[in-house]
Design a protein around this motif. Structure first.
Motif, PDB file in Angstrom:
ATOM      1  N   ALA A  93      38.581  13.596   8.526  1.00  0.00           N
ATOM      2  CA  ALA A  93      39.510  14.723   8.483  1.00  0.00           C
ATOM      3  C   ALA A  93      38.905  15.915   7.746  1.00  0.00           C
ATOM      4  CB  ALA A  93      40.815  14.294   7.813  1.00  0.00           C
ATOM      5  N   VAL A  94      38.279  15.654   6.604  1.00  0.00           N
ATOM      6  CA  VAL A  94      37.683  16.748   5.834  1.00  0.00           C
ATOM      7  C   VAL A  94      36.472  17.315   6.566  1.00  0.00           C
ATOM      8  CG1 VAL A  94      36.529  17.330   3.669  1.00  0.00           C
ATOM      9  CG2 VAL A  94      38.559  15.873   3.640  1.00  0.00           C
ATOM     10  N   ARG A  95      35.661  16.443   7.140  1.00  0.00           N
ATOM     11  CA  ARG A  95      34.480  16.906   7.875  1.00  0.00           C
ATOM     12  C   ARG A  95      34.888  17.805   9.040  1.00  0.00           C
ATOM     13  NH1 ARG A  95      32.152  12.286   8.290  1.00  0.00           N
ATOM     14  NH2 ARG A  95      33.179  11.644  10.214  1.00  0.00           N
ATOM     15  N   ASP A  96      35.917  17.402   9.790  1.00  0.00           N
ATOM     16  CA  ASP A  96      36.368  18.213  10.917  1.00  0.00           C
ATOM     17  C   ASP A  96      36.935  19.551  10.437  1.00  0.00           C
ATOM     18  OD1 ASP A  96      35.608  16.156  12.555  1.00  0.00           O
ATOM     19  OD2 ASP A  96      37.638  15.400  12.912  1.00  0.00           O
ATOM     20  N   ALA A  97      37.655  19.542   9.312  1.00  0.00           N
ATOM     21  CA  ALA A  97      38.234  20.784   8.789  1.00  0.00           C
ATOM     22  C   ALA A  97      37.140  21.761   8.370  1.00  0.00           C
ATOM     23  CB  ALA A  97      39.158  20.474   7.614  1.00  0.00           C
ATOM     24  N   VAL A  98      36.097  21.257   7.725  1.00  0.00           N
ATOM     25  CA  VAL A  98      34.992  22.126   7.304  1.00  0.00           C
ATOM     26  C   VAL A  98      34.296  22.727   8.520  1.00  0.00           C
ATOM     27  CG1 VAL A  98      32.748  22.164   6.153  1.00  0.00           C
ATOM     28  CG2 VAL A  98      34.658  20.935   5.113  1.00  0.00           C
ATOM     29  N   ARG A  99      34.104  21.919   9.555  1.00  0.00           N
ATOM     30  CA  ARG A  99      33.450  22.428  10.760  1.00  0.00           C
ATOM     31  C   ARG A  99      34.309  23.476  11.455  1.00  0.00           C
ATOM     32  NH1 ARG A  99      31.198  16.541  12.922  1.00  0.00           N
ATOM     33  NH2 ARG A  99      29.285  16.519  11.665  1.00  0.00           N
ATOM     34  N   ARG A 100      35.628  23.261  11.501  1.00  0.00           N
ATOM     35  CA  ARG A 100      36.506  24.262  12.114  1.00  0.00           C
ATOM     36  C   ARG A 100      36.449  25.587  11.362  1.00  0.00           C
ATOM     37  NH1 ARG A 100      40.210  19.970  12.338  1.00  0.00           N
ATOM     38  NH2 ARG A 100      41.348  20.854  10.566  1.00  0.00           N
ATOM     39  N   ALA A 101      36.269  25.504  10.046  1.00  0.00           N
ATOM     40  CA  ALA A 101      36.203  26.724   9.233  1.00  0.00           C
ATOM     41  C   ALA A 101      34.856  27.415   9.335  1.00  0.00           C
ATOM     42  CB  ALA A 101      36.511  26.386   7.769  1.00  0.00           C
ATOM     43  N   GLY A 149      32.000  26.092   8.121  1.00  0.00           N
ATOM     44  CA  GLY A 149      31.202  25.777   6.952  1.00  0.00           C
ATOM     45  C   GLY A 149      30.213  24.666   7.204  1.00  0.00           C
ATOM     46  N   THR A 150      29.355  24.452   6.223  1.00  0.00           N
ATOM     47  CA  THR A 150      28.365  23.382   6.299  1.00  0.00           C
ATOM     48  C   THR A 150      28.628  22.305   5.262  1.00  0.00           C
ATOM     49  OG1 THR A 150      26.898  24.615   4.801  1.00  0.00           O
ATOM     50  CG2 THR A 150      26.595  24.930   7.175  1.00  0.00           C
ATOM     51  N   GLY A 151      29.685  22.428   4.491  1.00  0.00           N
ATOM     52  CA  GLY A 151      30.029  21.451   3.474  1.00  0.00           C
ATOM     53  C   GLY A 151      31.136  21.991   2.598  1.00  0.00           C
ATOM     54  N   VAL A 152      31.671  21.113   1.763  1.00  0.00           N
ATOM     55  CA  VAL A 152      32.722  21.501   0.817  1.00  0.00           C
ATOM     56  C   VAL A 152      32.062  22.226  -0.345  1.00  0.00           C
ATOM     57  CG1 VAL A 152      34.525  20.664  -0.725  1.00  0.00           C
ATOM     58  CG2 VAL A 152      34.180  19.569   1.501  1.00  0.00           C
ATOM     59  N   GLY A 153      32.449  23.465  -0.594  1.00  0.00           N
ATOM     60  CA  GLY A 153      31.821  24.274  -1.636  1.00  0.00           C
ATOM     61  C   GLY A 153      32.782  24.664  -2.737  1.00  0.00           C
ATOM     62  N   VAL A 154      32.226  24.923  -3.903  1.00  0.00           N
ATOM     63  CA  VAL A 154      33.030  25.370  -5.041  1.00  0.00           C
ATOM     64  C   VAL A 154      33.723  26.677  -4.681  1.00  0.00           C
ATOM     65  CG1 VAL A 154      32.956  26.133  -7.445  1.00  0.00           C
ATOM     66  CG2 VAL A 154      31.503  24.228  -6.688  1.00  0.00           C
ATOM     67  N   GLY A 155      35.024  26.738  -4.955  1.00  0.00           N
ATOM     68  CA  GLY A 155      35.802  27.919  -4.621  1.00  0.00           C
ATOM     69  C   GLY A 155      36.514  27.825  -3.299  1.00  0.00           C
ATOM     70  N   GLY A 156      36.141  26.842  -2.456  1.00  0.00           N
ATOM     71  CA  GLY A 156      36.853  26.637  -1.202  1.00  0.00           C
ATOM     72  C   GLY A 156      38.233  26.060  -1.462  1.00  0.00           C
ATOM     73  N   HIS A 157      39.095  26.157  -0.473  1.00  0.00           N
ATOM     74  CA  HIS A 157      40.459  25.627  -0.611  1.00  0.00           C
ATOM     75  C   HIS A 157      40.642  24.504   0.403  1.00  0.00           C
ATOM     76  CE1 HIS A 157      44.862  25.381  -0.485  1.00  0.00           C
ATOM     77  NE2 HIS A 157      44.811  25.884  -1.715  1.00  0.00           N
ATOM     78  N   LEU A 158      40.992  23.317  -0.110  1.00  0.00           N
ATOM     79  CA  LEU A 158      41.093  22.123   0.722  1.00  0.00           C
ATOM     80  C   LEU A 158      42.514  21.562   0.659  1.00  0.00           C
ATOM     81  CD1 LEU A 158      39.736  19.885   2.459  1.00  0.00           C
ATOM     82  CD2 LEU A 158      39.212  18.709   0.310  1.00  0.00           C
ATOM     83  N   THR A 159      43.040  21.201   1.808  1.00  0.00           N
ATOM     84  CA  THR A 159      44.336  20.534   1.913  1.00  0.00           C
ATOM     85  C   THR A 159      44.146  19.264   2.717  1.00  0.00           C
ATOM     86  OG1 THR A 159      45.544  22.632   1.851  1.00  0.00           O
ATOM     87  CG2 THR A 159      46.706  20.722   2.728  1.00  0.00           C
ATOM     88  N   LEU A 160      44.646  18.137   2.190  1.00  0.00           N
ATOM     89  CA  LEU A 160      44.559  16.852   2.886  1.00  0.00           C
ATOM     90  C   LEU A 160      45.963  16.263   2.951  1.00  0.00           C
ATOM     91  CD1 LEU A 160      42.564  14.794   4.160  1.00  0.00           C
ATOM     92  CD2 LEU A 160      42.501  13.646   1.941  1.00  0.00           C
ATOM     93  N   ILE A 161      46.385  15.847   4.156  1.00  0.00           N
ATOM     94  CA  ILE A 161      47.745  15.345   4.375  1.00  0.00           C
ATOM     95  C   ILE A 161      47.672  13.981   5.052  1.00  0.00           C
ATOM     96  CG2 ILE A 161      50.019  15.857   5.340  1.00  0.00           C
ATOM     97  CD1 ILE A 161      49.124  18.753   5.627  1.00  0.00           C
ATOM     98  N   TYR A 162      48.464  13.030   4.539  1.00  0.00           N
ATOM     99  CA  TYR A 162      48.618  11.709   5.133  1.00  0.00           C
ATOM    100  C   TYR A 162      49.700  11.818   6.213  1.00  0.00           C
ATOM    101  CZ  TYR A 162      50.252   6.757   5.175  1.00  0.00           C
ATOM    102  OH  TYR A 162      50.651   5.498   5.539  1.00  0.00           O
ATOM    103  N   VAL A 163      49.305  11.644   7.494  1.00  0.00           N
ATOM    104  CA  VAL A 163      50.221  11.934   8.593  1.00  0.00           C
ATOM    105  C   VAL A 163      50.706  10.695   9.347  1.00  0.00           C
ATOM    106  CG1 VAL A 163      49.321  14.260   8.948  1.00  0.00           C
ATOM    107  CG2 VAL A 163      48.266  12.337  10.148  1.00  0.00           C
ATOM    108  N   GLY A 164      50.132   9.528   9.120  1.00  0.00           N
ATOM    109  CA  GLY A 164      50.586   8.346   9.845  1.00  0.00           C
ATOM    110  C   GLY A 164      49.631   7.185   9.658  1.00  0.00           C
ATOM    111  N   ASP A 165      49.832   6.157  10.480  1.00  0.00           N
ATOM    112  CA  ASP A 165      49.030   4.945  10.393  1.00  0.00           C
ATOM    113  C   ASP A 165      48.535   4.538  11.774  1.00  0.00           C
ATOM    114  OD1 ASP A 165      51.579   4.331   8.260  1.00  0.00           O
ATOM    115  OD2 ASP A 165      49.544   4.124   7.461  1.00  0.00           O
ATOM    116  N   GLU A 166      47.339   3.951  11.812  1.00  0.00           N
ATOM    117  CA  GLU A 166      46.818   3.401  13.047  1.00  0.00           C
ATOM    118  C   GLU A 166      47.506   2.074  13.351  1.00  0.00           C
ATOM    119  OE1 GLU A 166      42.643   2.972  12.535  1.00  0.00           O
ATOM    120  OE2 GLU A 166      42.212   5.133  12.679  1.00  0.00           O
ATOM    121  N   GLN A 167      47.394   1.651  14.604  1.00  0.00           N
ATOM    122  CA  GLN A 167      47.898   0.332  14.959  1.00  0.00           C
ATOM    123  C   GLN A 167      47.060  -0.735  14.250  1.00  0.00           C
ATOM    124  OE1 GLN A 167      50.529  -0.665  16.718  1.00  0.00           O
ATOM    125  NE2 GLN A 167      51.188   1.457  17.096  1.00  0.00           N
TER     126      GLN A 167
END
Length: 276
Positions: free
Chosen positions: A90-98, A100-118
């Motif tokens: 999830a974080v890797r995909d979010a960084v790529r959409r933005a 970026g090449t990685g999580v950097g100091v000063g960036g803003h990150l949001t992570l949400i638990y949205v469900g469960d796999e079977q």
């Protein structure tokens, strides 16, 4: 590279936990992301893949707006561990959409638990599913600059110089309007002040301590204010007001969008029953 200070300061941080669907952690990245060995919960032994490679996880320290009463002196700092494949994805995909090449100091990150796999097998527990959003440090810095940029329209008017021994005048004297009484003279000191200059009539920013024209202590009368002309309003005709509703048969049929009204309501609007 992880330094001794990094290892010292990361200790004791509250961990961002995701116990229920919908839980979210969001904040600014405070320092460089760290990679570390993932350990078994009970034995604290390092975990390895079948081929012997270590299983690692990533630590991201966030400055969040969350404050918990059960955490003494809670400053909102949270340790976010990317300890599952779904968190990492999830974080890797979010960084790529933005972009970026990685999580950097000063960036803003949001992570949400949205469900469960079977679950992989009956009675098992499915892996948690996450979604993430990331804003690059350059974008967050630009937002901060934008929000903190001074607005020239909100800046105070500089003080104008005043003769020696007299208080400064915040708003410089302005010429009297054409329809203001001839007795007005910006050069005459206002009563009790002794400073030249009088706030312009109608000014929304009268100088502190200066009585406005027409107020007690002012040597100038208030200018005459003519009321704004108003256009006559025609009486509003209300259909059937004060009269009995006409017979239903004499009224035009109601349009389809009024078909749900009863006959009395339709008659009050000037309609008969809707055509079938």
């Amino acid at each position: 590279m992880t330094t001794p200070n990094d290892r010292l300061m990361r200790g004791g941080l509250p961990t961002a936990s995701f116990l229920t669907v919908g839980t979210k952690v969001s904040g600014y990245v405070l320092r460089d992301m760290e990679e570390m060995a993932q350990r078994e919960y009970d034995t604290r032994k390092e975990m390895h893949f079948d081929n012997g490679d270590p299983i690692t996880m990533f630590l991201i320290v966030l400055a969040t707006s969350e404050r918990r009463d059960d955490i003494p002196n809670d400053l909102g700092m949270r340790a976010l561990y990317l300890d599952s494949r779904n968190k990492k994805r999830a974080v890797r995909d979010a960084v790529r959409r933005a972009g970026g090449t990685g999580v950097g100091v000063g960036g803003h990150l949001t992570l949400i638990y949205v469900g469960d796999e079977q679950p992989a097998r009956p009675g098992g527990i499915g892996a948690k599913i996450y979604t993430a959003e990331y804003v690059l440090p350059e974008a967050t810095a630009a937002n901060v600059s934008l929000l903190n940029e001074p607005d020239p329209s909100l800046q105070a008017v500089p003080l104008t110089a005043a003769p020696a021994g007299q208080p400064p005048v915040l708003y410089p004297p302005a010429a009297a309007p054409a329809d203001y009484p001839a007795a007005y003279n910006p050069a005459i000191p206002s009563l009790g002040q002794g400073a030249p200059g009088y706030p312009a009539p109608g000014s929304p920013y009268p100088a502190a301590g200066y009585p406005a024209p027409g107020m007690p202590g002012s040597p100038y009368p208030a200018p005459a204010i003519q009321p704004a002309p108003t256009a006559p309003t025609a009486p509003v005709a209300v259909p059937n007001e004060g009269a009995a509703a006409p017979a239903a048969g004499a009224l035009p049929p109601a349009p389809p969008h009024l078909a749900m009204l009863n006959p009395e309501q339709l008659a009050a609007l000037g309609y008969g029953p809707a055509a079938s």
